[in-house]
Design an enzyme around this catalytic site. Sequence first.
Site, PDB file in Angstrom:
ATOM      1  N   HIS A  84       0.866  -1.178   0.000  1.00 30.76           N
ATOM      2  CA  HIS A  84       0.000   0.000   0.000  1.00 30.76           C
ATOM      3  C   HIS A  84       0.902   1.227   0.000  1.00 30.76           C
ATOM      4  O   HIS A  84       1.763   1.374   0.873  1.00 30.76           O
ATOM      5  CB  HIS A  84      -0.929   0.001   1.210  1.00 30.76           C
ATOM      6  CG  HIS A  84      -1.999  -1.045   1.123  1.00 30.76           C
ATOM      7  ND1 HIS A  84      -2.507  -1.695   2.233  1.00 30.76           N
ATOM      8  CD2 HIS A  84      -2.657  -1.554   0.050  1.00 30.76           C
ATOM      9  CE1 HIS A  84      -3.440  -2.556   1.844  1.00 30.76           C
ATOM     10  NE2 HIS A  84      -3.543  -2.491   0.530  1.00 30.76           N
ATOM     11  N   GLU A 126       1.670   3.239   3.202  1.00 27.45           N
ATOM     12  CA  GLU A 126       2.137   2.506   4.376  1.00 27.45           C
ATOM     13  C   GLU A 126       3.629   2.277   4.199  1.00 27.45           C
ATOM     14  O   GLU A 126       4.048   1.342   3.522  1.00 27.45           O
ATOM     15  CB  GLU A 126       1.356   1.200   4.541  1.00 27.45           C
ATOM     16  CG  GLU A 126      -0.134   1.458   4.767  1.00 27.45           C
ATOM     17  CD  GLU A 126      -0.979   0.193   4.758  1.00 27.45           C
ATOM     18  OE1 GLU A 126      -0.412  -0.915   4.873  1.00 27.45           O
ATOM     19  OE2 GLU A 126      -2.218   0.314   4.637  1.00 27.45           O
ATOM     20  N   HIS A 162       2.980  -4.070   6.436  1.00 21.05           N
ATOM     21  CA  HIS A 162       1.929  -3.062   6.276  1.00 21.05           C
ATOM     22  C   HIS A 162       1.967  -2.072   7.439  1.00 21.05           C
ATOM     23  O   HIS A 162       2.794  -2.167   8.343  1.00 21.05           O
ATOM     24  CB  HIS A 162       0.551  -3.728   6.221  1.00 21.05           C
ATOM     25  CG  HIS A 162       0.238  -4.385   4.917  1.00 21.05           C
ATOM     26  ND1 HIS A 162      -0.693  -3.893   4.033  1.00 21.05           N
ATOM     27  CD2 HIS A 162       0.751  -5.484   4.329  1.00 21.05           C
ATOM     28  CE1 HIS A 162      -0.762  -4.675   2.965  1.00 21.05           C
ATOM     29  NE2 HIS A 162       0.117  -5.650   3.129  1.00 21.05           N
ATOM     30  N   GLU A 207       1.423  -5.983  10.510  1.00 23.91           N
ATOM     31  CA  GLU A 207       1.017  -4.587  10.662  1.00 23.91           C
ATOM     32  C   GLU A 207       1.973  -3.947  11.662  1.00 23.91           C
ATOM     33  O   GLU A 207       1.990  -4.291  12.846  1.00 23.91           O
ATOM     34  CB  GLU A 207      -0.427  -4.503  11.166  1.00 23.91           C
ATOM     35  CG  GLU A 207      -1.453  -5.161  10.252  1.00 23.91           C
ATOM     36  CD  GLU A 207      -1.810  -4.302   9.044  1.00 23.91           C
ATOM     37  OE1 GLU A 207      -1.412  -3.121   9.037  1.00 23.91           O
ATOM     38  OE2 GLU A 207      -2.486  -4.817   8.136  1.00 23.91           O
TER      39      GLU A 207
END
Length: 407
Positions: free
Chosen positions: A180, A183, A281, A364
């Site tokens: 992304h 990110e 991410h 994440e």
Amino acid sequence: MPPLQPLFRVLLLSLLLAAFAVPAFARCHDQHHVRANVTEAQLEKLSDMFPFQVWTDPHPERAVLDSLDSVPYMRHLYVSGEVLSFLEAEQRDAVEVTPPSVLHKRDVHDADPFDFTHYHHYESLTLFLQRVVEQFPDITRLFSIGQSVEGRELWVLEISDNPGQVEEDEPEFKYVGNMHGDEVIGREMLLRLIHVLLHGYYEVGDADIQYLVENTRIFIMPSMNPDGFERHQRENANNYDLNRDFPDRITGHRGSYFQPEVEAMMAWSEDRHFIISANLHGGSIVANYPWDGNESHRSGQYSACPDDDVFKQLALAYANGNPTMKRSREFPGGITNGAMWYTLYGGMQDWNYLHTSDFELTIEMSNIKWPPANQLNSFWLVGSLRSPFPILVSRFSVLGSRFSFLV
């Protein structure tokens, strides 16, 4: 998948993944530059209430201006969206100074590719990768798996004692960052990881890193979505979310064709024999594992894949090296099944597991997706626990598709 030695030392998950353990941030997607009326005692209390979500502005010239302000305790801060809302509710005269999009553009720098205090544009990232191959030609290989919508190369750096050669007895591991475009922590941390691995191998003579390089094949893609990074957006240049564009086991594929970045990734992955991958991410603090979707299309329902126990062990191997993640209030143990968190269809981790037998985790790394560049070093240092590159020695044996950890 080629046969693997029944027992081999890898340092794969905890060695490589723990390098990216990062502090907890508020569950928000942007960081805000504000002026707020806060005393020193109130600032300390605010930092205790919202750990790792409040930073004072490091620029001394602003501190001088603050002292001359007509309001005695007006100061410049970088805060999360949650803290900004709190300040506004408490009537602390919090005023946004610089929009996040402007902060992001200001933090990108191209002067020195080995300057880790700024974000790397595509040109600087490319130069960094080219320079490390020039410096360490014996253990690196740089290649592109394809091009983005706007024609940028999808660079991959291989680190191995025999780069470019097929060695079936060595496990293959891949890192993917910046899927992304907005990110960005993973993108920058991967560049630092490259630097640490190469210098640790030659200049420091770190025995663990030397074993890793000589007994595994490491593939690092700092940016799967270089167009999104340059545009400061989540999607690629066609405005597609790349983590929704893979063929899904439940919904199939939503479009008539694949985005070029996804098509290139699938072709490359199918041509290799990756056994473990990490897709980095931002947007939360958790280690996420398959399945991401379920037949009922309902979030909050655990969707276990056939190797659920293995995935939980892998996710815990990472989370246990990150104290903040491990103590998560939202995710027990700092890990989550994808669909239990929220359902997602067309994601890369499910596709990798189903089509290439690759055990991929989605990591994440931070709830703030694009923090100011002057905070990058703290991500690396806090994440690295007791040393610049933590060594949590792990071994695992492979029996079919089952892993057993011996720590």
